[in-house]
Scaffold this motif. Sequence first.
Motif, PDB file in Angstrom:
ATOM      1  N   GLU A 188       0.930  -1.315   0.004  1.00  0.00           N
ATOM      2  CA  GLU A 188      -0.103   0.105  -0.021  1.00  0.00           C
ATOM      3  C   GLU A 188       0.968   1.073   0.011  1.00  0.00           C
ATOM      4  O   GLU A 188       0.592   2.062  -0.888  1.00  0.00           O
ATOM      5  CB  GLU A 188      -0.992   0.130   1.200  1.00  0.00           C
ATOM      6  CG  GLU A 188      -1.767   1.119   1.318  1.00  0.00           C
ATOM      7  CD  GLU A 188      -2.647   1.240   2.420  1.00  0.00           C
ATOM      8  OE1 GLU A 188      -3.144   2.285   2.877  1.00  0.00           O
ATOM      9  OE2 GLU A 188      -2.978   0.169   3.382  1.00  0.00           O
ATOM     10  N   SER A 219       2.379   1.899  -3.313  1.00  0.00           N
ATOM     11  CA  SER A 219       1.308   1.737  -4.367  1.00  0.00           C
ATOM     12  C   SER A 219       1.339   0.875  -5.392  1.00  0.00           C
ATOM     13  O   SER A 219       1.376   0.955  -6.443  1.00  0.00           O
ATOM     14  CB  SER A 219       1.527   3.342  -5.361  1.00  0.00           C
ATOM     15  OG  SER A 219       1.182   4.283  -4.553  1.00  0.00           O
ATOM     16  N   ASN A 247      -0.372  -2.562  -6.085  1.00  0.00           N
ATOM     17  CA  ASN A 247      -1.675  -3.501  -6.221  1.00  0.00           C
ATOM     18  C   ASN A 247      -1.694  -4.787  -6.068  1.00  0.00           C
ATOM     19  O   ASN A 247      -2.040  -5.464  -6.703  1.00  0.00           O
ATOM     20  CB  ASN A 247      -2.558  -3.020  -7.576  1.00  0.00           C
ATOM     21  CG  ASN A 247      -4.238  -3.220  -7.407  1.00  0.00           C
ATOM     22  OD1 ASN A 247      -4.490  -3.341  -6.287  1.00  0.00           O
ATOM     23  ND2 ASN A 247      -4.986  -3.302  -8.371  1.00  0.00           N
TER      24      ASN A 247
END
Length: 104
Positions: A94, A97, A99
């Motif tokens: 997270e 960034s 996924n």
Amino acid sequence: MENKAKAMASLLAIVVVIGLSVQGTMAHPCGNTFFSALVQLLPCRASVAPFSPIPPNEACCNAVRVLGQPCLCVLVNGPPISGVDRSLAMQLPEKCSVNFEPCI
């Protein structure tokens, strides 16, 4: 400076011992690369140290991307790793960034 070098050598020794002891026992596809997965995440050590306020740097985030979600989950859900806060390690995707699905 000498104390930092000793601490880093101790951390690396711990990682080697854990990696070697777990490497043969993992039934997951990342099991035979457990040690190399730990080594790949060395750039993240400052971000996953207990109580660390340090965000992951670019080298750490690149390592997380290269490692991939399944192998990161093996490390996060595997045996305890000295000097690593599992909660902070689980937040790496997270914070970077990336996924990834959450580790279960």
